[in-house]
Design a protein around this motif. Structure first.
Motif, PDB file in Angstrom:
ATOM      1  N   THR A   1       3.179  -1.568  -9.107  1.00 42.52           N
ATOM      2  CA  THR A   1       3.445  -0.515  -8.125  1.00 42.52           C
ATOM      3  C   THR A   1       4.101  -1.082  -6.872  1.00 42.52           C
ATOM      4  OG1 THR A   1       1.236  -0.693  -7.131  1.00 42.52           O
ATOM      5  CG2 THR A   1       1.503   0.879  -8.936  1.00 42.52           C
TER       6      THR A   1
ATOM      7  N   GLN B   1       0.695   4.167  -3.027  1.00 38.35           N
ATOM      8  CA  GLN B   1       0.464   5.581  -2.749  1.00 38.35           C
ATOM      9  C   GLN B   1       1.656   6.426  -3.185  1.00 38.35           C
ATOM     10  OE1 GLN B   1      -0.478   5.447   1.435  1.00 38.35           O
ATOM     11  NE2 GLN B   1      -2.635   4.983   1.056  1.00 38.35           N
TER      12      GLN B   1
ATOM     13  N   ARG C   1      -9.820   1.439   0.802  1.00 33.90           N
ATOM     14  CA  ARG C   1      -8.619   2.259   0.986  1.00 33.90           C
ATOM     15  C   ARG C   1      -8.061   2.709  -0.360  1.00 33.90           C
ATOM     16  NH1 ARG C   1      -7.181  -1.854   4.313  1.00 33.90           N
ATOM     17  NH2 ARG C   1      -5.202  -2.192   3.251  1.00 33.90           N
ATOM     18  N   ILE C   2      -8.141   1.864  -1.360  1.00 35.88           N
ATOM     19  CA  ILE C   2      -7.749   2.294  -2.707  1.00 35.88           C
ATOM     20  C   ILE C   2      -8.645   3.431  -3.162  1.00 35.88           C
ATOM     21  CG2 ILE C   2      -7.575   1.598  -5.131  1.00 35.88           C
ATOM     22  CD1 ILE C   2      -6.989  -1.262  -4.094  1.00 35.88           C
TER      23      ILE C   2
ATOM     24  N   SER D   1     -10.253   5.563  -1.360  1.00 36.14           N
ATOM     25  CA  SER D   1      -9.920   6.774  -0.605  1.00 36.14           C
ATOM     26  C   SER D   1      -8.676   7.457  -1.169  1.00 36.14           C
ATOM     27  CB  SER D   1      -9.710   6.417   0.867  1.00 36.14           C
ATOM     28  OG  SER D   1      -9.346   7.550   1.617  1.00 36.14           O
ATOM     29  N   SER D   2      -7.675   6.659  -1.547  1.00 37.91           N
ATOM     30  CA  SER D   2      -6.460   7.240  -2.131  1.00 37.91           C
ATOM     31  C   SER D   2      -6.756   7.947  -3.444  1.00 37.91           C
ATOM     32  CB  SER D   2      -5.409   6.143  -2.360  1.00 37.91           C
ATOM     33  OG  SER D   2      -4.974   5.590  -1.147  1.00 37.91           O
TER      34      SER D   2
ATOM     35  N   LEU E   1       1.397   6.793  -7.007  1.00 42.91           N
ATOM     36  CA  LEU E   1       0.311   7.709  -7.356  1.00 42.91           C
ATOM     37  C   LEU E   1       0.713   9.146  -7.073  1.00 42.91           C
ATOM     38  CD1 LEU E   1      -2.630   8.216  -8.209  1.00 42.91           C
ATOM     39  CD2 LEU E   1      -3.317   7.715  -5.849  1.00 42.91           C
ATOM     40  N   GLU E   2       1.274   9.383  -5.910  1.00 43.82           N
ATOM     41  CA  GLU E   2       1.675  10.749  -5.550  1.00 43.82           C
ATOM     42  C   GLU E   2       2.767  11.267  -6.471  1.00 43.82           C
ATOM     43  OE1 GLU E   2       3.600  13.296  -1.826  1.00 43.82           O
ATOM     44  OE2 GLU E   2       3.072  11.174  -1.562  1.00 43.82           O
TER      45      GLU E   2
ATOM     46  N   GLU F   1       0.829  -1.213   0.000  1.00 40.69           N
ATOM     47  CA  GLU F   1       0.000   0.000   0.000  1.00 40.69           C
ATOM     48  C   GLU F   1       0.856   1.252   0.000  1.00 40.69           C
ATOM     49  OE1 GLU F   1      -3.895   1.738   2.380  1.00 40.69           O
ATOM     50  OE2 GLU F   1      -3.322  -0.371   2.493  1.00 40.69           O
ATOM     51  N   HIS F   2       1.937   1.225   0.760  1.00 39.06           N
ATOM     52  CA  HIS F   2       2.849   2.375   0.784  1.00 39.06           C
ATOM     53  C   HIS F   2       3.360   2.680  -0.614  1.00 39.06           C
ATOM     54  CE1 HIS F   2       6.335   4.892   1.737  1.00 39.06           C
ATOM     55  NE2 HIS F   2       7.052   4.053   0.997  1.00 39.06           N
TER      56      HIS F   2
END
Length: 291
Positions: free
Chosen positions: A239, A36, A93-94, A96-97, A39-40, A32-33
């Motif tokens: 990812t 994100q 959670r995906i 939300s991101s 994506l960022e 997950e880290h």
């Protein structure tokens, strides 16, 4: 990549393998880290600097410019294996991101996903499992190659019929086809046992319609960019962890996670590049036992 008013910009992220809890790890890494982080970085690096046409593998340092000073992507495309062990919490959670960015997003299933659950969670106006998206004189067609309970891929007659209908009904739209499983061999025998079983049917339809300009896939956790007679076929890094290229058996390496940028032009031209995070996966537990 080249900035043009007629350019449609797509961010492709794939094979997230998000786990049930945010702190959970797979092969030693927090998937997950890294999702994100990809994506960022992609959003922050969205710039107006041109690159040469074609696909290349690059690593860029993270930009400190504010997001609202950058261009926005027209579409985020998540090409399968969003979750490793699907559950509502991992998909939420995906979601939300993705909601942190005002960008439309299309999610399609991979062999690890629960497609019915995905459709329940990803059901907002901007973030959903739409199978056809019209963007100016382009259409993005998403196909489901999942065989429930099996790692390999196959396109049902319904999926192939849907593809052909989209192409027939929109002859003036250039087309980008997105699907999780790969449709061309990777030269990794273990991986190619999971190739789309009836890939020749997909390639025959794509080859019959000159408006098809590219097929982009997930699943292979590595880079692919192959030019056929009439269109290009892309593969994208994961990812999280990457598979060892051209390997006879399962293997992972510490190559940095990444994503693909795709630009679509009004004249049918496609430009693409792969971008990676700046550092390799130092904490990856390399093994040959699968995942």
């Amino acid at each position: 990549m080249t900035d043009s008013p007629a350019c449609i910009s797509i961010l492709q992220l794939s094979d997230l393998h998000i786990l049930a809890e945010p702190q959970d790890k797979m092969l030693g890494i927090n998937t997950e880290h890294y999702f994100q982080a990809c994506l960022e970085q992609a959003v922050r690096l969205r710039s107006r600097q041109p690159v040469r046409p074609g696909s290349r593998q690059v690593v860029r340092q993270s930009s400190r410019q504010a997001f609202d000073e950058q261009q926005h992507f027209d579409l985020i495309l998540l090409t399968g294996d969003l979750a490793q062990d699907p559950c509502p919490a991992s998909y939420r959670r995906i979601l939300s991101s993705l909601e942190a960015y005002e960008t439309s997003c299309v999610c399609l299933p991979g062999n690890h996903d629960d497609y019915e659950l995905m459709q329940q969670v990803f059901n907002t106006d901007r973030i959903n499992c739409r199978k056809q998206v019209l963007l100016d004189n382009w259409q993005v067609i998403s196909l489901n190659s999942q065989i429930p309970g099996k790692p390999g891929g196959r396109l049902s007659n319904e999926e192939l019929g849907f593809l052909e209908n989209c192409l027939t009904e929109k002859p003036d739209h250039h087309a980008l086809i997105a699907v999780h499983h790969h449709c061309l061999e990777t030269n990794s025998p273990w991986m190619d046992t999971m190739i789309i079983e009836n890939r020749q049917a997909l390639l025959a339809i794509a080859g019959k319609y000159p408006q098809v300009k590219a097929i982009t896939t997930g699943h292979i956790h590595q880079v692919m960019d192959i030019k056929t007679a009439s269109f290009r076929v892309f593969g994208v890094p994961s990812t999280c962890f990457q598979f060892v290229p051209e390997s006879t058996e399962f293997g992972v390496n510490d190559t940095a996670p990444g994503y693909r940028l795709i630009e679509l032009y009004a004249d049918g031209r496609v430009e693409s590049e792969v971008v990676r995070l700046p550092e390799p996966l130092a904490e990856l537990q390399i093994n040959t036992h699968g995942y």
